[in-house]
Design an enzyme around this catalytic site. Structure first.
Site, short mmCIF file in Angstrom:
data_model
loop_
_atom_site.label_atom_id
_atom_site.label_comp_id
_atom_site.label_asym_id
_atom_site.label_seq_id
_atom_site.Cartn_x
_atom_site.Cartn_y
_atom_site.Cartn_z
N HIS A 171 0.88 -1.31 0.12
CA HIS A 171 -0.01 -0.06 0.26
C HIS A 171 1.02 1.35 -0.12
CE1 HIS A 171 -3.47 -2.60 0.78
NE2 HIS A 171 -4.24 -1.49 0.63
N LYS A 210 -9.23 -8.15 8.92
CA LYS A 210 -9.77 -8.47 10.29
C LYS A 210 -9.44 -7.48 11.15
CE LYS A 210 -5.67 -10.98 12.13
NZ LYS A 210 -5.01 -12.07 12.70
#
Length: 186
Positions: A38, A104
């Site tokens: 990212h 998560k």
């Protein structure tokens, strides 16, 4: 809670029918990326460069899979903690049309706000059952940042990958809904 089968790339119509807590079976292409990937993608955007794939309508799975055993496309592929992508997800949603993320744990209010404003969704995967998730992955290939090893960006072909809607496009949060539900039962 409803149950849906969706195929990527996702559309606004797909996103708007989903509510926090819904069970979704994803099929199609899902890209992988963790914080190192990212950072490189955001750096490329800041420099006016192309990304290694077009995020429009796509889903990014926050995973660093283990190596594949012989005859399998990928090893265990359980979700990683998502909060590390908080600085990056809103940018990809707003600027590049990313429609979904899988991980998560909780993400930031900025991610929730971007999901509402740009019609995106944050899915929760089954933590602790990486082999189950891995079995939904039919093909995997590295598409960028091979030097990052497990954190390289991969293009996964998935079939009925089980996920739950965690943040929907209406601002609902499965974690908060579950807390309220359990608080009423105690």
């Amino acid at each position: 809670m409803a149950e849906y089968k969706l195929k990527t790339p996702l559309t606004d119509e797909d996103i708007l029918k989903l509510k926090a807590g819904d069970k979704v079976y994803l099929s199609g292409v899902v890209y992988t990326g963790r914080d190192a990937a990212h950072m490189r993608m955001i750096d490329a955007l800041n420099k006016g460069q192309d990304l290694p794939f077009d995020p429009k309508g796509q889903v990014i799975y926050y995973v660093g899979p283990s190596p594949a055993r012989p005859g399998y496309p990928i090893g265990s592929a359980g979700p990683t903690t998502s909060y590390r992508m908080n600085p990056f997800a809103p940018v990809l949603i707003a600027q590049k049309g990313l429609k979904g993320m899988i991980g998560k744990g909780k993400m930031s209010q900025e991610v929730k706000d971007a999901c509402v404003k740009y019609k995106a969704v944050y899915f929760a995967s089954i933590g602790g059952a990486a082999a189950v998730v891995g079995s939904a992955i039919k093909k995997a290939e590295v598409v960028a940042y091979d030097d990052l090893g497990p954190e390289a960006v991969r293009k996964l072909e998935v079939e009925d990958m089980p996920v739950f809607v965690c943040y929907d496009a209406y601002g609902n949060d499965l974690y908060e809904l579950a807390k309220k539900e359990w608080a009423n039962k105690l």
